[in-house]
Scaffold this motif. Structure first.
Motif, PDB file in Angstrom:
ATOM      1  N   CYS A 132      57.029  25.768  47.068  1.00 36.74           N
ATOM      2  CA  CYS A 132      55.734  25.829  47.751  1.00 36.74           C
ATOM      3  C   CYS A 132      55.894  26.653  49.028  1.00 36.74           C
ATOM      4  N   CYS A 158      54.831  24.171  52.202  1.00 37.49           N
ATOM      5  CA  CYS A 158      55.654  23.077  52.714  1.00 37.49           C
ATOM      6  C   CYS A 158      57.117  23.170  52.279  1.00 37.49           C
ATOM      7  N   CYS A 178      51.032  22.852  44.560  1.00 40.34           N
ATOM      8  CA  CYS A 178      52.133  22.017  45.055  1.00 40.34           C
ATOM      9  C   CYS A 178      51.880  20.537  44.777  1.00 40.34           C
ATOM     10  N   PHE A 230      48.919  22.312  48.229  1.00 40.29           N
ATOM     11  CA  PHE A 230      48.615  23.730  48.448  1.00 40.29           C
ATOM     12  C   PHE A 230      48.459  24.455  47.103  1.00 40.29           C
TER      13      PHE A 230
END
Ligand SMILES: [Zn+2]
Length: 245
Positions: free
Chosen positions: A186, A189, A205, A210
């Motif tokens: 991701c 993060c 994600c 996300f």
């Protein structure tokens, strides 16, 4: 010898040797010129570039360089090839040869155009280009080793070559990073999981939620990797800038 205004400007840079090429009834003179590289630019950021199939290239700012035209021509050529192959006459053979030459030239033109636009964009936005190392490109592909996959590999290598020399000419730093997990990490993060990549095109994600296009996510990861592995490239405006070809 007939040449345009553009070529005339480079005549004094002409190197000693030229190649005479005969193609489709016309003679071409291929002349090599020496172009001085531009003074290296001092980048202020990193621009990741993901090479793909649907989109030939996607940069980490979200700009895609599409391969629709390439795919259309590929399909048209494949159909015509089948027709000629089934005919099997001398004339068909000649047409077949002409066709593969035209297809290769079209690919080349497309790669030139994509590389040119990418380098110009990087230059305009003061970015260092970040590409993935070559070795893992094939293993990241989900396509099998078909004729199509071979063609893509060949096309990737060409696009990379063009990017490298055009970047050097324009004074845009370009570096290669390890692409491992860039498609399943991701970019928001940092969470790594195979299932983050929902499909060829979709990244979502599992940890932070996300969501974005898988190519863009990969390009963002490449940019981050460039930042992590070459912080010195933009750290200070003092001193020499390092090029990592
Ligand atoms: Zn996340």
């Amino acid at each position: 010898m007939v040449y345009g205004e553009y070529q005339a400007g480079y005549l004094q840079r002409l190197k000693g040797q030229v190649d005479l090429v005969y193609r489709d009834g016309t003679f071409y003179l291929y002349a090599t010129i020496d172009l001085p590289d531009e003074t290296p630019m001092q980048p202020t950021r990193f621009l990741g570039v993901d090479l793909g199939i649907a989109n030939i290239a996607t940069n980490s700012d979200g700009h895609s360089y599409t391969g629709t035209a390439v795919e259309t021509v590929r399909q048209r050529c494949a159909t015509a090839r089948k027709t000629y192959q089934s005919t099997g006459t001398k004339n068909a053979k000649r047409r077949l040869q002409k066709l593969s030459g035209a297809q290769a030239r079209f690919h080349r033109w497309t790669n030139h155009s994509v590389a040119k636009r990418l380098v110009q964009y990087a230059k305009d936005t003061k970015a260092a280009l970040v590409l993935e190392e070559l070795t893992n490109i094939r293993s990241r592909m989900t396509v099998r080793k078909t004729q199509r996959a071979k063609q893509h590999n060949w096309s990737f290598r060409q696009l990379r070559e063009f990017l490298v020399y055009k970047a050097r000419q324009a004074g845009v730093p370009l570096l290669f990073v390890d692409p491992r997990n860039t498609s399943r990490t991701c970019s928001c993060c940092g969470f790594v999981d195979k299932r983050n990549r929902r499909s060829q095109a979709e990244f979502s994600c599992l940890r932070c939620g996300f969501t974005c296009h898988a190519d863009l996510n990969a390009a963002r990861n490449l940019a981050t990797r460039g930042e992590v592995t070459h912080p010195d490239l933009i750290a200070s405006s003092v001193g020499q800038m390092a090029f990592a070809w």
